[in-house]
Design an enzyme around this catalytic site. Structure first.
Site, PDB file in Angstrom:
ATOM      1  N   LYS A   1    -133.426  86.370 -51.130  1.00 64.15           N
ATOM      2  CA  LYS A   1    -133.233  87.306 -50.616  1.00 64.15           C
ATOM      3  C   LYS A   1    -133.718  87.988 -49.385  1.00 64.15           C
ATOM      4  O   LYS A   1    -133.886  88.944 -49.072  1.00 64.15           O
ATOM      5  CB  LYS A   1    -132.226  88.182 -50.973  1.00 64.15           C
ATOM      6  CG  LYS A   1    -130.516  87.500 -51.774  1.00 64.15           C
ATOM      7  CD  LYS A   1    -130.052  88.790 -52.549  1.00 64.15           C
ATOM      8  CE  LYS A   1    -129.721  87.805 -54.428  1.00 64.15           C
ATOM      9  NZ  LYS A   1    -128.687  88.615 -55.178  1.00 64.15           N
TER      10      LYS A   1
ATOM     11  N   ASP B   1    -147.013  86.156 -54.570  1.00 65.70           N
ATOM     12  CA  ASP B   1    -147.973  85.878 -55.859  1.00 65.70           C
ATOM     13  C   ASP B   1    -148.477  85.546 -56.334  1.00 65.70           C
ATOM     14  O   ASP B   1    -150.328  84.894 -55.921  1.00 65.70           O
ATOM     15  CB  ASP B   1    -147.013  87.010 -57.428  1.00 65.70           C
ATOM     16  CG  ASP B   1    -147.594  87.562 -58.139  1.00 65.70           C
ATOM     17  OD1 ASP B   1    -148.677  87.796 -58.141  1.00 65.70           O
ATOM     18  OD2 ASP B   1    -146.653  87.532 -59.450  1.00 65.70           O
TER      19      ASP B   1
ATOM     20  N   LYS C   1    -149.610  89.495 -52.301  1.00 66.96           N
ATOM     21  CA  LYS C   1    -150.572  90.602 -53.219  1.00 66.96           C
ATOM     22  C   LYS C   1    -151.302  89.019 -54.482  1.00 66.96           C
ATOM     23  O   LYS C   1    -151.247  87.816 -54.481  1.00 66.96           O
ATOM     24  CB  LYS C   1    -148.916  90.215 -54.384  1.00 66.96           C
ATOM     25  CG  LYS C   1    -149.993  91.489 -55.864  1.00 66.96           C
ATOM     26  CD  LYS C   1    -148.808  91.651 -56.508  1.00 66.96           C
ATOM     27  CE  LYS C   1    -147.604  90.891 -56.806  1.00 66.96           C
ATOM     28  NZ  LYS C   1    -146.828  91.965 -57.537  1.00 66.96           N
TER      29      LYS C   1
ATOM     30  N   PHE D   1    -146.291  96.093 -58.103  1.00 66.73           N
ATOM     31  CA  PHE D   1    -144.902  95.773 -58.243  1.00 66.73           C
ATOM     32  C   PHE D   1    -144.839  96.450 -57.284  1.00 66.73           C
ATOM     33  O   PHE D   1    -144.393  97.955 -57.243  1.00 66.73           O
ATOM     34  CB  PHE D   1    -143.769  95.726 -59.290  1.00 66.73           C
ATOM     35  CG  PHE D   1    -142.978  94.794 -59.199  1.00 66.73           C
ATOM     36  CD1 PHE D   1    -142.930  93.723 -59.369  1.00 66.73           C
ATOM     37  CD2 PHE D   1    -142.024  95.627 -59.007  1.00 66.73           C
ATOM     38  CE1 PHE D   1    -141.941  92.422 -59.460  1.00 66.73           C
ATOM     39  CE2 PHE D   1    -140.836  94.315 -58.910  1.00 66.73           C
ATOM     40  CZ  PHE D   1    -140.562  93.406 -58.509  1.00 66.73           C
TER      41      PHE D   1
ATOM     42  N   ARG E   1    -133.939  97.594 -51.953  1.00 72.04           N
ATOM     43  CA  ARG E   1    -133.895  96.670 -51.271  1.00 72.04           C
ATOM     44  C   ARG E   1    -133.196  96.891 -49.915  1.00 72.04           C
ATOM     45  O   ARG E   1    -134.058  96.943 -49.014  1.00 72.04           O
ATOM     46  CB  ARG E   1    -132.459  95.273 -51.375  1.00 72.04           C
ATOM     47  CG  ARG E   1    -133.323  93.964 -52.039  1.00 72.04           C
ATOM     48  CD  ARG E   1    -132.011  92.927 -52.358  1.00 72.04           C
ATOM     49  NE  ARG E   1    -131.879  91.817 -53.116  1.00 72.04           N
ATOM     50  CZ  ARG E   1    -133.135  91.133 -53.855  1.00 72.04           C
ATOM     51  NH1 ARG E   1    -134.451  91.305 -52.915  1.00 72.04           N
ATOM     52  NH2 ARG E   1    -132.667  90.067 -54.447  1.00 72.04           N
TER      53      ARG E   1
HETATM   54  P1  IMP Z   1    -144.679  83.846 -56.681  1.00 73.98           P
HETATM   55  O1  IMP Z   1    -144.582  82.286 -56.832  1.00 73.98           O
HETATM   56  O2  IMP Z   1    -144.994  83.859 -57.992  1.00 73.98           O
HETATM   57  O3  IMP Z   1    -145.860  83.876 -55.643  1.00 73.98           O
HETATM   58  O4  IMP Z   1    -143.724  84.736 -56.646  1.00 73.98           O
HETATM   59  C1  IMP Z   1    -143.313  85.509 -55.351  1.00 73.98           C
HETATM   60  C2  IMP Z   1    -141.868  85.269 -55.470  1.00 73.98           C
HETATM   61  O5  IMP Z   1    -141.875  86.227 -55.918  1.00 73.98           O
HETATM   62  C3  IMP Z   1    -141.522  86.211 -53.785  1.00 73.98           C
HETATM   63  O6  IMP Z   1    -141.025  85.079 -53.429  1.00 73.98           O
HETATM   64  C4  IMP Z   1    -140.724  87.683 -54.323  1.00 73.98           C
HETATM   65  O7  IMP Z   1    -138.943  87.281 -54.267  1.00 73.98           O
HETATM   66  C5  IMP Z   1    -141.316  87.807 -56.342  1.00 73.98           C
HETATM   67  N1  IMP Z   1    -142.281  88.985 -55.893  1.00 73.98           N
HETATM   68  C6  IMP Z   1    -143.517  88.487 -56.792  1.00 73.98           C
HETATM   69  N2  IMP Z   1    -143.744  89.744 -56.385  1.00 73.98           N
HETATM   70  C7  IMP Z   1    -143.258  90.540 -56.185  1.00 73.98           C
HETATM   71  C8  IMP Z   1    -143.458  92.258 -55.826  1.00 73.98           C
HETATM   72  O8  IMP Z   1    -144.197  92.897 -56.148  1.00 73.98           O
HETATM   73  N3  IMP Z   1    -141.784  92.687 -56.039  1.00 73.98           N
HETATM   74  C9  IMP Z   1    -140.764  91.911 -55.106  1.00 73.98           C
HETATM   75  N4  IMP Z   1    -141.138  90.823 -56.066  1.00 73.98           N
HETATM   76  C10 IMP Z   1    -141.736  89.977 -55.552  1.00 73.98           C
END
Ligand code: IMP
Ligand code: MG
Length: 172
Positions: free
Chosen positions: A40, A100, A128, A149, A162
């Protein structure tokens, strides 16, 4: 109560979105562009970018879940909503709230490539870098952060925050 440290105001975000929308409008002016919003977290970001584009765009959404609750991804990625448009030979731009580790986008790029699109590129609100372990080419970035975060402007912590207009770093 968690503390919220301001990172980007709505005004900062608007300025960055207008630059990105201008670039996207130029880069895709002869193409059949389809935005793929990742639910979302991207819903506000996507709705602001599409209204700044000067070219036609179609819009679809995927649902992906990797977080249980809390601030670390479970690493266990599930597709919770499939795409609905026929994207064969189309130019897809994934609109994601934050990258991330890169696992979510890596999974999504593979999923979308299975429909034989012409191109798949990536646009994120926040990039990030600290925990990245998948090499992903991110084509459009609104703002780079090292660690932390982040919440607001679509981003959540346990489904909260959100609706905040700006982006904040959450100190738990
Ligand atoms: P990844 O798969 O580790 O790259 O994480 C990506 C997903 O994790 C994103 O679609 C976000 O939903 C969630 N996410 C990662 N870091 C944050 C943050 O700092 N705040 C909120 N959601 C995050
Ligand atoms: Mg997400």
């Amino acid at each position: 109560m968690p503390e919220l440290i301001p990172v980007l105001s709505k005004d900062d975000i608007d300025k960055r979105i207008s630059v990105i929308a201008h670039r996207i409008s130029n880069d895709y002016k002869n193409d059949e562009l389809v935005f793929i919003g990742v639910l979302k977290g991207s819903f506000i970001f996507l709705s602001d970018i599409v209204r700044c584009l000067t070219i036609p765009v179609r819009i679809d959404f995927v649902g992906i879940s990797s977080y249980g609750s809390g601030i670390y991804s479970s690493g266990n990625i599930r597709l919770t909503k499939k795409i609905e448009l026929n994207v064969r030979d189309k130019d897809l731009l994934i609109i994601e709230d934050i990258i991330d580790t890169g696992s979510t986008l890596s999974y999504l790029i593979d999923y979308l490539n299975s429909f034989d699109p012409k191109t798949v590129k990536v646009c994120v609100l926040l990039d990030k870098s600290e925990r990245r372990d998948k090499k992903i080419n991110v084509d459009y970035v609104c703002h780079k952060v090292k660690k932390g975060f982040f919440v607001g402007y679509g981003l959540d912590y346990n489904e909260n925050y959100r609706n905040l207009q700006g982006i904040y770093c959450l100190k738990l």
